[in-house]
Design a protein around this motif. Structure first.
Motif, PDB file in Angstrom:
ATOM      1  N   VAL A 101      -5.946  15.229  31.616  1.00 42.29           N
ATOM      2  CA  VAL A 101      -6.544  14.135  32.386  1.00 42.29           C
ATOM      3  C   VAL A 101      -7.956  13.845  31.877  1.00 42.29           C
ATOM      4  O   VAL A 101      -8.315  12.680  31.658  1.00 42.29           O
ATOM      5  N   HIS A 105      -9.193  10.365  29.971  1.00 48.43           N
ATOM      6  CA  HIS A 105     -10.338   9.552  30.420  1.00 48.43           C
ATOM      7  C   HIS A 105     -11.338   9.359  29.288  1.00 48.43           C
ATOM      8  O   HIS A 105     -11.778   8.244  29.022  1.00 48.43           O
ATOM      9  N   ARG A 108     -10.050   7.168  26.563  1.00 48.53           N
ATOM     10  CA  ARG A 108      -9.525   5.891  27.048  1.00 48.53           C
ATOM     11  C   ARG A 108      -8.089   5.686  26.561  1.00 48.53           C
ATOM     12  O   ARG A 108      -7.742   4.632  26.014  1.00 48.53           O
ATOM     13  N   CYS A 135      -0.144  11.071  39.114  1.00 50.37           N
ATOM     14  CA  CYS A 135      -1.551  10.670  38.986  1.00 50.37           C
ATOM     15  C   CYS A 135      -1.624   9.149  38.878  1.00 50.37           C
ATOM     16  O   CYS A 135      -2.533   8.521  39.434  1.00 50.37           O
ATOM     17  N   ARG A 137      -2.288   6.970  36.477  1.00 47.87           N
ATOM     18  CA  ARG A 137      -3.332   6.256  35.741  1.00 47.87           C
ATOM     19  C   ARG A 137      -2.892   5.755  34.375  1.00 47.87           C
ATOM     20  O   ARG A 137      -3.508   4.847  33.823  1.00 47.87           O
ATOM     21  N   TRP A 138      -1.849   6.385  33.809  1.00 53.01           N
ATOM     22  CA  TRP A 138      -1.381   6.029  32.467  1.00 53.01           C
ATOM     23  C   TRP A 138       0.134   6.034  32.467  1.00 53.01           C
ATOM     24  O   TRP A 138       0.764   6.753  33.232  1.00 53.01           O
TER      25      TRP A 138
END
Length: 144
Positions: A101, A105, A108, A135, A137-138
């Motif tokens: 994670v 981040h 990117r 999560c 986010r991706w």
């Protein structure tokens, strides 16, 4: 303009499924013209292990992680040298989920690829891939 991920992060640990994930991510990065970052996370031995260690278990764990890291570095250089690919191997120490994670981040990352867990406990408690998907986010690809 490119249609696809700019940076793909793949988690590798030397297991068969993680090496399949790396092969999949490499092909995807090549086809999409993406940057590929392979992340190997060395885990810390338990803080209590040295207190109970009479047989050298800590040294064995560290030696095994050193061997896996050397093997991954060698494979990374040998197999990706001929490909026209922006690829990097990153080695970190910590808990795999947290390090993936954090790396995603920092880099990117636009996509994460991991291998399927083979541990029975993960079917109950949740695997790395399922935690990353939750999560949210991706986009996460779990390779069997």
């Amino acid at each position: 303009m490119k249609d696809g991920p700019g940076t793909i992060l793949v988690g590798i640990d030397g297991s068969t499924s993680s090496l399949r994930a790396a092969a999949y991510a490499t092909g995807l990065a090549r086809r999409q013209g993406s940057k590929l970052v392979a992340l190997y996370v060395r885990t810390r031995p338990s803080a209590l292990l040295p207190l109970a260690d009479t047989g050298g278990a800590v040294a064995t764990v560290l030696d095994t992680q050193d061997a896996v890291e050397r093997e991954l570095r060698t494979m990374f250089v040998e197999r990706l040298a001929d490909l026209d690919l922006d690829a990097h191997l990153v080695v970190r120490t910590g808990e795999p989920y947290a390090e993936i994670v954090d790396a995603a981040h920092e880099l990117r990352a636009d996509a994460i690829v991991v291998g399927r867990s083979t541990q029975a406990l993960h079917r109950i408690a949740g695997s790395l891939g399922s935690k990353l998907m939750r999560c949210g986010r991706w986009p996460v690809t779990v390779v069997p």
